[in-house]
Enzyme design. Structure first.
Site, short mmCIF file in Angstrom:
data_model
loop_
_atom_site.label_atom_id
_atom_site.label_comp_id
_atom_site.label_asym_id
_atom_site.label_seq_id
_atom_site.Cartn_x
_atom_site.Cartn_y
_atom_site.Cartn_z
N LYS A 11 0.82 -1.21 0.00
CA LYS A 11 0.00 0.00 0.00
C LYS A 11 0.86 1.27 0.00
CE LYS A 11 -4.00 -2.19 2.28
NZ LYS A 11 -5.00 -2.04 3.37
N TYR A 51 -12.50 -2.17 -3.54
CA TYR A 51 -12.97 -2.31 -2.16
C TYR A 51 -14.50 -2.20 -2.05
CZ TYR A 51 -8.36 -2.40 0.10
OH TYR A 51 -7.11 -2.77 0.54
N ASN A 114 -1.94 0.33 6.73
CA ASN A 114 -1.47 -0.96 7.28
C ASN A 114 -0.62 -1.78 6.29
OD1 ASN A 114 -3.51 -1.84 5.66
ND2 ASN A 114 -4.67 -2.88 7.28
N HIS A 117 -2.12 -5.42 1.45
CA HIS A 117 -3.39 -6.11 1.23
C HIS A 117 -3.08 -7.53 0.78
CE1 HIS A 117 -7.35 -7.20 -0.34
NE2 HIS A 117 -6.69 -7.73 -1.35
N GLU A 128 -9.66 -10.74 -7.65
CA GLU A 128 -8.69 -9.64 -7.48
C GLU A 128 -7.54 -9.74 -8.49
OE1 GLU A 128 -7.64 -9.67 -3.34
OE2 GLU A 128 -9.61 -8.94 -2.73
P1 IDP Z 1 -7.63 -7.01 5.58
O1 IDP Z 1 -6.91 -5.97 4.74
O2 IDP Z 1 -6.79 -7.45 6.76
O3 IDP Z 1 -8.16 -8.16 4.76
P2 IDP Z 1 -10.37 -6.01 5.72
O4 IDP Z 1 -11.30 -6.26 6.86
O5 IDP Z 1 -10.64 -6.70 4.41
O6 IDP Z 1 -8.88 -6.29 6.23
O7 IDP Z 1 -10.38 -4.45 5.47
C1 IDP Z 1 -9.79 -3.88 4.32
C2 IDP Z 1 -9.00 -2.66 4.72
O8 IDP Z 1 -9.88 -1.67 5.23
C3 IDP Z 1 -7.99 -2.91 5.85
O9 IDP Z 1 -6.76 -3.43 5.40
C4 IDP Z 1 -7.85 -1.54 6.44
O10 IDP Z 1 -6.92 -0.76 5.68
C5 IDP Z 1 -9.24 -0.96 6.28
N1 IDP Z 1 -10.01 -1.15 7.52
C6 IDP Z 1 -10.59 -2.26 7.95
N2 IDP Z 1 -11.21 -2.06 9.13
C7 IDP Z 1 -11.02 -0.77 9.42
C8 IDP Z 1 -11.44 0.06 10.52
O11 IDP Z 1 -12.12 -0.37 11.46
N3 IDP Z 1 -11.02 1.35 10.47
C9 IDP Z 1 -10.27 1.85 9.45
N4 IDP Z 1 -9.86 1.10 8.39
C10 IDP Z 1 -10.23 -0.19 8.39
#
Ligand code: IDP
Length: 141
Positions: A11, A51, A114, A117, A128
């Site tokens: 990212k 997304y 974070n 992905h 994807e």
């Molecule tokens: P993942 O990336 O670990 O699979 P997902 O639940 O698919 O997690 O969520 C996609 C992305 O959305 C996450 O990587 C993160 O960047 C963002 N995200 C998920 N939950 C939150 C939240 O509660 N607050 C802010 N961003 C979130």
């Protein structure tokens, strides 16, 4: 054990930190092969579509804004149990909860920024990979 492919994105936060090579090295050290790769600046429409499953979530706009804030490195990883292996290497979504030694524990700053992905299941991996590499070469390794 099944040979799988999974879609991985480094990212914008991790690209900006100049740790693309360090993250790719972790995939390689774990036995995952890079079957396709490209650096890209996502458009808002691409990020929203990628997304779309999160469109109703309160963090959706922030997530899209973040994903288009700079270039991303997108790759297809291939290997035994690639989908789960990649998720283990990544660590938990929230880097504060990620196990020590995972990519997110070592390189991510927050649940928004974070670092990586990774597809979470065979069905999403197929969708994807097609989303980002349709018409482009993906190499069997
Ligand atoms: P993942 O990336 O670990 O699979 P997902 O639940 O698919 O997690 O969520 C996609 C992305 O959305 C996450 O990587 C993160 O960047 C963002 N995200 C998920 N939950 C939150 C939240 O509660 N607050 C802010 N961003 C979130």
């Amino acid at each position: 054990m099944a040979i799988e492919r999974t879609l991985s994105i480094i990212k914008p936060d991790a690209v900006a930190k100049n740790v693309v090579g360090q993250i790719l090295a972790r995939f390689e050290a774990a036995g995952l092969k890079i079957a396709a790769a490209r650096l890209a600046q996502l458009s808002r429409a691409e990020a929203e579509q990628f997304y779309a499953v999160h469109a109703a979530r309160p963090f959706f706009k922030d997530l899209v804004d973040f994903m288009i804030s700079g270039p991303v490195m997108i790759q297809v990883l291939e290997g035994e149990n690639a989908i789960l292996k990649n998720r283990e290497l990544m660590g938990a979504t929230d880097p504060k909860k990620a196990d020590a030694g995972t990519i997110r524990a070592d390189f991510a700053d927050s649940i928004d920024a974070n670092a990586v992905h990774g597809s979470d299941a065979p069905e999403t991996a197929a969708v994807e990979i097609a989303f980002f590499f349709a018409g482009l070469n993906v190499y069997a390794r």
